[in-house]
Design a protein around this motif. Structure first.
Motif, PDB file in Angstrom:
ATOM      1  N   ARG A 123      42.374 -14.227  38.601  1.00 31.56           N
ATOM      2  CA  ARG A 123      43.073 -13.213  37.811  1.00 31.56           C
ATOM      3  C   ARG A 123      44.243 -13.830  37.054  1.00 31.56           C
ATOM      4  NH1 ARG A 123      43.877  -9.184  42.787  1.00 31.56           N
ATOM      5  NH2 ARG A 123      44.336 -11.249  43.656  1.00 31.56           N
ATOM      6  N   THR A 124      44.886 -14.828  37.651  1.00 26.64           N
ATOM      7  CA  THR A 124      45.992 -15.529  36.994  1.00 26.64           C
ATOM      8  C   THR A 124      45.470 -16.357  35.826  1.00 26.64           C
ATOM      9  OG1 THR A 124      47.259 -15.646  39.053  1.00 26.64           O
ATOM     10  CG2 THR A 124      47.848 -17.217  37.319  1.00 26.64           C
ATOM     11  N   ILE A 125      44.355 -17.047  36.048  1.00 28.18           N
ATOM     12  CA  ILE A 125      43.753 -17.854  34.980  1.00 28.18           C
ATOM     13  C   ILE A 125      43.379 -16.966  33.802  1.00 28.18           C
ATOM     14  CG2 ILE A 125      41.893 -19.451  34.383  1.00 28.18           C
ATOM     15  CD1 ILE A 125      41.647 -20.080  37.400  1.00 28.18           C
ATOM     16  N   TYR A 126      42.750 -15.845  34.106  1.00 30.48           N
ATOM     17  CA  TYR A 126      42.351 -14.898  33.057  1.00 30.48           C
ATOM     18  C   TYR A 126      43.573 -14.424  32.275  1.00 30.48           C
ATOM     19  CZ  TYR A 126      40.307 -10.757  30.844  1.00 30.48           C
ATOM     20  OH  TYR A 126      39.890  -9.827  29.932  1.00 30.48           O
ATOM     21  N   ALA A 127      44.621 -14.037  32.992  1.00 34.54           N
ATOM     22  CA  ALA A 127      45.824 -13.511  32.338  1.00 34.54           C
ATOM     23  C   ALA A 127      46.469 -14.555  31.441  1.00 34.54           C
ATOM     24  CB  ALA A 127      46.814 -13.019  33.383  1.00 34.54           C
ATOM     25  N   ASN A 128      46.541 -15.805  31.911  1.00 34.33           N
ATOM     26  CA  ASN A 128      47.154 -16.868  31.108  1.00 34.33           C
ATOM     27  C   ASN A 128      46.350 -17.150  29.844  1.00 34.33           C
ATOM     28  OD1 ASN A 128      49.244 -17.232  32.951  1.00 34.33           O
ATOM     29  ND2 ASN A 128      48.223 -18.903  34.033  1.00 34.33           N
ATOM     30  N   LEU A 129      45.037 -17.268  29.990  1.00 35.24           N
ATOM     31  CA  LEU A 129      44.192 -17.519  28.824  1.00 35.24           C
ATOM     32  C   LEU A 129      44.224 -16.330  27.858  1.00 35.24           C
ATOM     33  CD1 LEU A 129      41.087 -19.238  30.467  1.00 35.24           C
ATOM     34  CD2 LEU A 129      42.734 -20.297  28.916  1.00 35.24           C
ATOM     35  N   ASP A 130      44.286 -15.132  28.412  1.00 34.96           N
ATOM     36  CA  ASP A 130      44.359 -13.935  27.589  1.00 34.96           C
ATOM     37  C   ASP A 130      45.617 -13.961  26.714  1.00 34.96           C
ATOM     38  OD1 ASP A 130      43.491 -11.227  26.855  1.00 34.96           O
ATOM     39  OD2 ASP A 130      45.269 -10.573  27.943  1.00 34.96           O
ATOM     40  N   GLN A 131      46.741 -14.356  27.300  1.00 39.51           N
ATOM     41  CA  GLN A 131      47.990 -14.442  26.534  1.00 39.51           C
ATOM     42  C   GLN A 131      47.921 -15.546  25.485  1.00 39.51           C
ATOM     43  OE1 GLN A 131      51.902 -13.860  28.587  1.00 39.51           O
ATOM     44  NE2 GLN A 131      50.647 -13.886  30.442  1.00 39.51           N
ATOM     45  N   ILE A 132      47.337 -16.683  25.842  1.00 39.37           N
ATOM     46  CA  ILE A 132      47.213 -17.798  24.894  1.00 39.37           C
ATOM     47  C   ILE A 132      46.407 -17.359  23.669  1.00 39.37           C
ATOM     48  CG2 ILE A 132      46.139 -20.056  24.524  1.00 39.37           C
ATOM     49  CD1 ILE A 132      46.897 -20.685  27.479  1.00 39.37           C
ATOM     50  N   ILE A 133      45.280 -16.722  23.907  1.00 36.82           N
ATOM     51  CA  ILE A 133      44.429 -16.267  22.806  1.00 36.82           C
ATOM     52  C   ILE A 133      45.151 -15.217  21.971  1.00 36.82           C
ATOM     53  CG2 ILE A 133      42.278 -15.079  22.229  1.00 36.82           C
ATOM     54  CD1 ILE A 133      41.140 -16.308  24.880  1.00 36.82           C
ATOM     55  N   THR A 134      45.811 -14.290  22.640  1.00 35.96           N
ATOM     56  CA  THR A 134      46.538 -13.229  21.934  1.00 35.96           C
ATOM     57  C   THR A 134      47.609 -13.805  21.019  1.00 35.96           C
ATOM     58  OG1 THR A 134      46.158 -11.643  23.727  1.00 35.96           O
ATOM     59  CG2 THR A 134      47.994 -11.186  22.235  1.00 35.96           C
ATOM     60  N   ILE A 135      48.350 -14.782  21.504  1.00 37.63           N
ATOM     61  CA  ILE A 135      49.417 -15.399  20.713  1.00 37.63           C
ATOM     62  C   ILE A 135      48.828 -16.147  19.514  1.00 37.63           C
ATOM     63  CG2 ILE A 135      51.227 -17.170  20.726  1.00 37.63           C
ATOM     64  CD1 ILE A 135      51.747 -16.358  23.666  1.00 37.63           C
ATOM     65  N   CYS A 136      47.754 -16.891  19.749  1.00 31.97           N
ATOM     66  CA  CYS A 136      47.120 -17.627  18.645  1.00 31.97           C
ATOM     67  C   CYS A 136      46.643 -16.666  17.558  1.00 31.97           C
ATOM     68  CB  CYS A 136      45.945 -18.448  19.171  1.00 31.97           C
ATOM     69  SG  CYS A 136      46.402 -19.878  20.178  1.00 31.97           S
ATOM     70  N   LYS A 137      46.006 -15.584  17.960  1.00 29.75           N
ATOM     71  CA  LYS A 137      45.514 -14.608  16.987  1.00 29.75           C
ATOM     72  C   LYS A 137      46.662 -13.916  16.264  1.00 29.75           C
ATOM     73  CE  LYS A 137      41.943 -12.083  17.812  1.00 29.75           C
ATOM     74  NZ  LYS A 137      41.040 -11.075  18.426  1.00 29.75           N
ATOM     75  N   ALA A 138      47.756 -13.672  16.975  1.00 28.55           N
ATOM     76  CA  ALA A 138      48.917 -13.039  16.352  1.00 28.55           C
ATOM     77  C   ALA A 138      49.530 -13.933  15.284  1.00 28.55           C
ATOM     78  CB  ALA A 138      49.961 -12.697  17.416  1.00 28.55           C
ATOM     79  N   GLN A 139      49.319 -15.254  15.421  1.00 26.06           N
ATOM     80  CA  GLN A 139      49.800 -16.205  14.427  1.00 26.06           C
ATOM     81  C   GLN A 139      48.822 -16.338  13.251  1.00 26.06           C
ATOM     82  OE1 GLN A 139      52.747 -18.074  14.457  1.00 26.06           O
ATOM     83  NE2 GLN A 139      53.365 -16.767  16.162  1.00 26.06           N
ATOM     84  N   GLY A 140      47.733 -15.582  13.299  1.00 27.25           N
ATOM     85  CA  GLY A 140      46.769 -15.598  12.213  1.00 27.25           C
ATOM     86  C   GLY A 140      45.652 -16.608  12.376  1.00 27.25           C
ATOM     87  N   ALA A 141      45.517 -17.192  13.561  1.00 25.98           N
ATOM     88  CA  ALA A 141      44.503 -18.234  13.782  1.00 25.98           C
ATOM     89  C   ALA A 141      43.220 -17.653  14.362  1.00 25.98           C
ATOM     90  CB  ALA A 141      45.048 -19.301  14.732  1.00 25.98           C
ATOM     91  N   ARG A 142      42.098 -18.187  13.950  1.00 23.03           N
ATOM     92  CA  ARG A 142      40.843 -17.953  14.639  1.00 23.03           C
ATOM     93  C   ARG A 142      40.838 -18.821  15.890  1.00 23.03           C
ATOM     94  NH1 ARG A 142      36.946 -15.284  11.716  1.00 23.03           N
ATOM     95  NH2 ARG A 142      35.360 -16.023  13.181  1.00 23.03           N
ATOM     96  N   VAL A 143      40.079 -18.413  16.899  1.00 21.74           N
ATOM     97  CA  VAL A 143      40.064 -19.130  18.173  1.00 21.74           C
ATOM     98  C   VAL A 143      38.639 -19.407  18.610  1.00 21.74           C
ATOM     99  CG1 VAL A 143      40.682 -19.042  20.634  1.00 21.74           C
ATOM    100  CG2 VAL A 143      42.260 -18.102  18.919  1.00 21.74           C
ATOM    101  N   ILE A 144      38.414 -20.642  19.049  1.00 20.72           N
ATOM    102  CA  ILE A 144      37.192 -21.004  19.758  1.00 20.72           C
ATOM    103  C   ILE A 144      37.589 -21.251  21.205  1.00 20.72           C
ATOM    104  CG2 ILE A 144      35.388 -22.749  20.078  1.00 20.72           C
ATOM    105  CD1 ILE A 144      35.480 -23.258  17.080  1.00 20.72           C
ATOM    106  N   LEU A 145      36.992 -20.522  22.116  1.00 23.13           N
ATOM    107  CA  LEU A 145      37.290 -20.702  23.537  1.00 23.13           C
ATOM    108  C   LEU A 145      36.246 -21.624  24.147  1.00 23.13           C
ATOM    109  CD1 LEU A 145      38.970 -19.934  26.024  1.00 23.13           C
ATOM    110  CD2 LEU A 145      37.435 -17.964  26.340  1.00 23.13           C
ATOM    111  N   ALA A 146      36.716 -22.735  24.703  1.00 23.30           N
ATOM    112  CA  ALA A 146      35.829 -23.689  25.366  1.00 23.30           C
ATOM    113  C   ALA A 146      35.764 -23.340  26.849  1.00 23.30           C
ATOM    114  CB  ALA A 146      36.342 -25.119  25.179  1.00 23.30           C
ATOM    115  N   GLY A 147      34.596 -22.954  27.292  1.00 24.29           N
ATOM    116  CA  GLY A 147      34.441 -22.520  28.670  1.00 24.29           C
ATOM    117  C   GLY A 147      34.390 -23.672  29.663  1.00 24.29           C
TER     118      GLY A 147
END
Length: 233
Positions: A123-147
């Protein structure tokens, strides 16, 4: 063009001149780019799997990806190596603002392996990655998530919860998912370092070949967006 920069919070300490050199390189690139062109900024944001851990100079994932993109006609793409060996998702979240200091049109987010080895709560890993993606998108960036994929030794319950993090986040944020960063590499001794955990030179080349179509697709979508935006002015 590849830009490498370091982070004050990283475990390894570098001289300040590396950061100054990166800033100078960015300035020179922008000055040499025609005013009508839109240089694209690709940030590789990950851990030792993408930082070039224990590899010869120029053989890291950002270097190889940059060369492949240039060969495919993406010479206007600036690739930033923002990866740091040993980082967990918590470390990544802390240094994300600095990693985005030059802006980014596309970010490849590659984290979770170290969390998994530490058996961090999923749940911690999910929350951290969720925030990282959210911040990147808020900066106007597209995101590729590497699983990533958990090792079976941590048990089926943990593996199931960990492996589910990446598709869940990709669906939530409607972003591209490269299902497993080490796909076709992990477990193949010909493509791994002797530690059995990190890709060797040939392994990096295999990773780049696998993820390249997804990267180029996203770059094309960004180019199209900029073209439409310019045309509407």
């Amino acid at each position: 063009m590849l830009i490498t920069f370091s982070f004050p919070t990283a475990r390894k300490h570098y001289e300040a001149r590396h950061c100054s050199s990166a800033i100078l390189a960015v300035v020179l690139f922008l000055l040499s780019t025609p005013v009508y062109a839109q240089p694209l900024r690709l940030l590789i944001f990950g851990d030792s799997l993408s930082s070039g851990f224990d590899l010869p100079e120029g053989a890291a994932f950002p270097n190889v990806l940059s060369r492949r993109l240039r060969a495919d006609g993406y010479g206007d793409v600036m690739v930033f190596n923002g990866s740091e060996a040993g980082d967990t998702t918590a470390d990544a979240l802390q240094r994300l603002p600095l990693a985005l200091q030059y802006g980014a049109d596309l970010v490849i987010v590659e984290f979770g392996g170290n969390d998994m080895l530490n058996q961090t709560d999923t749940r911690t890993i999910y929350a951290n990655l969720d925030q990282i993606i959210t911040i990147c998108k808020a900066q106007g960036a597209r995101v590729i998530l590497a699983g990533m994929a958990a090792l079976p030794k941590f048990g089926s319950a943990y593996k199931g919860a960990f492996d589910a993090i990446y598709p869940a986040l990709a669906a939530r944020h409607k972003i591209s998912l490269y299902p497993f960063f080490l796909r076709g590499v992990f477990g193949d001794r010909r493509l791994m370092l002797s530690d059995g955990e990190h890709p060797n030179v040939f392994g990096v080349q295999r990773i780049v070949a696998g993820i390249l179509p997804m990267v180029e697709k996203n770059l094309e979508l960004i180019r199209r967006h900029y073209s439409v935006a310019r045309g509407s002015r």
